[in-house]
Design a protein around this motif. Sequence first.
Motif, PDB file in Angstrom:
ATOM      1  N   GLY A 153       0.538  -1.418   0.239  1.00  0.00           N
ATOM      2  CA  GLY A 153       0.139   0.110   0.171  1.00  0.00           C
ATOM      3  C   GLY A 153       0.635   1.245  -0.406  1.00  0.00           C
ATOM      4  O   GLY A 153       2.018   1.396   0.239  1.00  0.00           O
ATOM      5  N   LEU A 174      -5.323   0.723  -0.796  1.00  0.00           N
ATOM      6  CA  LEU A 174      -5.565   0.047   0.329  1.00  0.00           C
ATOM      7  C   LEU A 174      -6.209   1.030   1.308  1.00  0.00           C
ATOM      8  O   LEU A 174      -7.760   0.556   2.366  1.00  0.00           O
ATOM      9  CB  LEU A 174      -4.984  -0.612   1.109  1.00  0.00           C
ATOM     10  CG  LEU A 174      -5.005  -1.757   1.722  1.00  0.00           C
ATOM     11  CD1 LEU A 174      -5.322  -2.754   2.128  1.00  0.00           C
ATOM     12  CD2 LEU A 174      -3.346  -1.570   2.788  1.00  0.00           C
ATOM     13  N   GLY A 204      -7.570  -4.768  -0.243  1.00  0.00           N
ATOM     14  CA  GLY A 204      -7.284  -3.321  -1.415  1.00  0.00           C
ATOM     15  C   GLY A 204      -7.611  -2.975  -2.805  1.00  0.00           C
ATOM     16  O   GLY A 204      -8.528  -4.053  -3.478  1.00  0.00           O
ATOM     17  N   SER A 260      -2.427  -3.500  -4.563  1.00  0.00           N
ATOM     18  CA  SER A 260      -3.095  -3.655  -3.111  1.00  0.00           C
ATOM     19  C   SER A 260      -3.457  -5.070  -2.232  1.00  0.00           C
ATOM     20  O   SER A 260      -3.691  -5.829  -1.738  1.00  0.00           O
ATOM     21  CB  SER A 260      -3.409  -3.144  -2.677  1.00  0.00           C
ATOM     22  OG  SER A 260      -2.834  -1.302  -1.851  1.00  0.00           O
TER      23      SER A 260
END
Length: 485
Positions: free
Chosen positions: A255, A408, A448, A452
């Motif tokens: 992330g 994320l 995510g 992500s």
Amino acid sequence: MALLDSAIWSEKIFLNGWRAGSAEPTDILEPATGNVLERAGLASADDIHEAAQKAAEAQKAWAATKPAERAAVMRRAGQIFEDHAAELTDWIQRETGAIPAKAGLEITVAANECYDASALPHHSMGDVLTSDEDHWSFARRLPVGVVGVISPFNFPLILSIRSVVPALALGNAVVLKPDPRTPVSGGVMIARALEEAGLPEGVFQMVPGGAEAGAALTEAPEIEVVSFTGSTAAGRKVGEAAGRNLKRVHLELGGNNATVVLPGADVAKAASAGAFGSFLHQGQVCMTTGRHLVHESIAEEYVAALQQKAEQLPLGDPTEENIAIGPVIDEGQRDNIDRIVQQSKDGGAKVVAGGSYDKLFYSPTVITDLTDESPAWSQEIFGPVAPVRTFSTIEEAAEIINASEYGLSVGLLGNVGEAMKLADMVRSGKVHINEQTVSDESNAPFGGFGNSGNGSRIGGYTTNIEAFTEVQWLTMRPEIAPYPF
Ligand code: NAD
């Protein structure tokens, strides 16, 4: 009695009980001191294949147990985490370099994951369908068989157990491969808790190892579903192997999360949230605030407050009193953090706090004057670094947030009405209004967008049932059906 009595597990893997692995055991290092804490067993690719076979053999009887029996094992495991909290907290602190609050959080969430999992066996397992045929029709959920779990070093207990216990509670067997740097917090603890909770032999296998062991797990034919948490680069490889082998895969990856400070926000509170978001566990969290996006009207004040926090947070061995920032996991991690900071500085960014290290202790760092191209802005740092930029309008803030390859977590601080508008504009698996980006609860869906992850979610009853079961269409009628020929 200590749960983690080393006489039981030292230099061993958990493959139908504790035994030596085929790979050379490894030292478990304490990042704060460099001391060897213990020796952990490591698994070879052959061990992983054997673990998957043994898990598949044990799974059938486990899936046939009464839901109440599976629920009871989960409840007992949760109680074991609570009863041994002090001992386990100490291990997490030493093995991962965590301050007490982070280590304690891992234990609390682990216990909650077990208690939440204990409700899964009695949960509704499908739907009754309407049908235009003269039969009853059901969509029922069945265990997938064997689930493989691969977890990272940063929050090793939570990131292992969040997949292990729901998968087990739903009648699957599990093969867990923790990171070899954190085999106790990410593996031994869970194996011991489940062993003491009375889980039948073979249903859970714990085989620590590196990338090669992880790759073997994704190839093992008995493993139907892989739950992977780690970097985007490794996740791609796991995804490729899973695709080739037609396995379902849940990828929870990297992330570069933004915390936005909206105009009119309380700067002192926002800076506290921002510092926590960037510096908790030395920034080694997938949800870490890697980008502070501050409205231009309050940016100067915010940077000054964040700088003050960074300069005052006590850095040191987290087993000593009142430490806020511990060590990063190893030299490779530290050098990567420093490379990103130095390259950004060379590109014109200003380091207003930190930017240096001693051994594995990286000073909390605040960087400003960044561009889209600065590595500290565009890359996941995974270190205690707070990069700050400004914005003028929420449309511009949304554009900057969404320009990241990741998606994320987003934190929005300040006016709730403005935050709600921005929440509707961002591409992110999690959005937290008036909280920073780092947050995890056992019953909340976690995952995510973009790089992500692959859109999978773990956490919560419905999510976990979808993640760790297969659906079967089942019909029935009282007599053999009539057919035209
Ligand atoms: P990593 O990808 O190097 O390692 C993670 C795990 O994968 C380890 O167990 C490792 O041994 C294994 N592994 C590595 N290569 C593999 C391969 N080719 N096949 C199978 N297994 C393999 O990750 P890391 O750098 O140690 O951990 C930090 C990363 O994890 C960061 O990018 C962070 O954002 C991410 N992370 C994501 C989440 C999430 O839930 N999204 C949570 C924590 C960490």
